[in-house]
Design an enzyme around this catalytic site. Structure first.
Site, PDB file in Angstrom:
ATOM      1  CG  ASP A   4      -1.721   1.213   1.405  1.00 55.75           C
ATOM      2  OD1 ASP A   4      -2.416   1.588   0.452  1.00 55.75           O
ATOM      3  OD2 ASP A   4      -1.651   1.834   2.490  1.00 55.75           O
ATOM      4  CG  ASP A   6      -1.475   7.920   0.246  1.00 55.87           C
ATOM      5  OD1 ASP A   6      -0.320   8.213  -0.080  1.00 55.87           O
ATOM      6  OD2 ASP A   6      -2.473   8.298  -0.391  1.00 55.87           O
ATOM      7  CB  THR A  98      -2.225   3.126  -4.359  1.00 59.57           C
ATOM      8  OG1 THR A  98      -2.744   4.337  -3.798  1.00 59.57           O
ATOM      9  CG2 THR A  98      -2.060   3.310  -5.859  1.00 59.57           C
ATOM     10  CB  SER A  99      -7.498   3.541  -2.666  1.00 56.21           C
ATOM     11  OG  SER A  99      -7.668   2.244  -2.127  1.00 56.21           O
ATOM     12  CE  LYS A 130      -5.187  -1.323  -1.398  1.00 58.82           C
ATOM     13  NZ  LYS A 130      -4.105  -0.585  -0.697  1.00 58.82           N
ATOM     14  CG  ASP A 155      -1.983   2.398   6.550  1.00 53.42           C
ATOM     15  OD1 ASP A 155      -2.465   3.419   7.069  1.00 53.42           O
ATOM     16  OD2 ASP A 155      -2.151   2.124   5.350  1.00 53.42           O
TER      17      ASP A 155
END
Length: 213
Positions: A4, A6, A98-99, A130, A155
């Site tokens: 991931d 951020d 990543t989103s 996600k 995270d």
């Protein structure tokens, strides 16, 4: 190795809060409430909850404009250990999941000096984000890896769920308390670096050497 971005490799909490505060200001909404909702929902779901009378497409456009501005002018920092970790991994062995969108990720990596892998699965690459397992499964496919051989570093609860649903090993970092379901928990990325590199070396040894032609 599937990372991931951020909250895992790059500390963007202050930037995210600032962007959502500015967005809330445009619509004269309570910034604290908007950010509280945004932390646990995707943008379109956030708009539906905090600004149901607004056009969600216009809301998203405004948010994207603020995020793009922040990539250019905001202050970003990589988490301690991120550069050391990524520099030590073979380029073809890891990916970003990543989103966010790839151009912003590349901008943030350029600002922080982190290396960029060949595989980036971003919000535009999948229809289901996600906590769906789709992003992580796509990253594994593009790396030519089986899900059970992949290590996910996350995270956030939604990312952890995505990795678990993909049938992968999931380790959590940068949180004082372990996210439910993780196989291992580390209070910081720095603490996890030796173990991540050890996992990478072990997986490398498990793979048969290429056939000579």
């Amino acid at each position: 190795m599937l990372f991931d971005v951020d909250g895992t490799l790059i500390d963007a909490v202050d930037n995210q809060r600032r962007v959502w505060e500015m967005w809330a200001g445009r619509y004269r909404l309570d910034a604290d409430e908007v950010y509280r909702v945004a932390l646990r929902t995707r943008p379109m779901e956030t708009f539906a909850q905090v600004a149901p009378d607004q056009d969600p497409r216009e809301c998203l456009t405004a948010l994207h404009e603020l995020e793009d501005e922040d990539v250019q002018s905001g202050v970003y920092a990589a988490f301690d250990g991120a550069s050391e970790l990524l520099d030590a991994l073979p380029a073809a062995s890891w990916a970003l999941v990543t989103s966010n969108y790839e151009h912003r990720v590349r901008g943030r990596f350029a600002r922080t000096g982190l290396p960029v892998p060949g595989v980036i699965v971003d919000a535009a690459a999948v229809e289901e984000g996600k906590p769906s397992p789709v992003p992580y499964l796509l990253a594994a496919e593009q790396l030519g890896a089986q899900p059970e051989d992949c290590l996910v570093i996350e995270d956030a609860p939604s990312g952890v769920e995505a990795g678990l649903r993909a049938g992968m090993v999931v380790w959590g970092v940068n949180a004082p308390v372990a996210v439910a379901g993780v196989h291992r928990h580390f209070g910081s990325l720095r603490e996890a670096v030796p173990d991540i590199l050890a996992f990478a070396r072990l997986e490398g040894l498990r793979k048969p050497p290429p056939r000579l032609r």
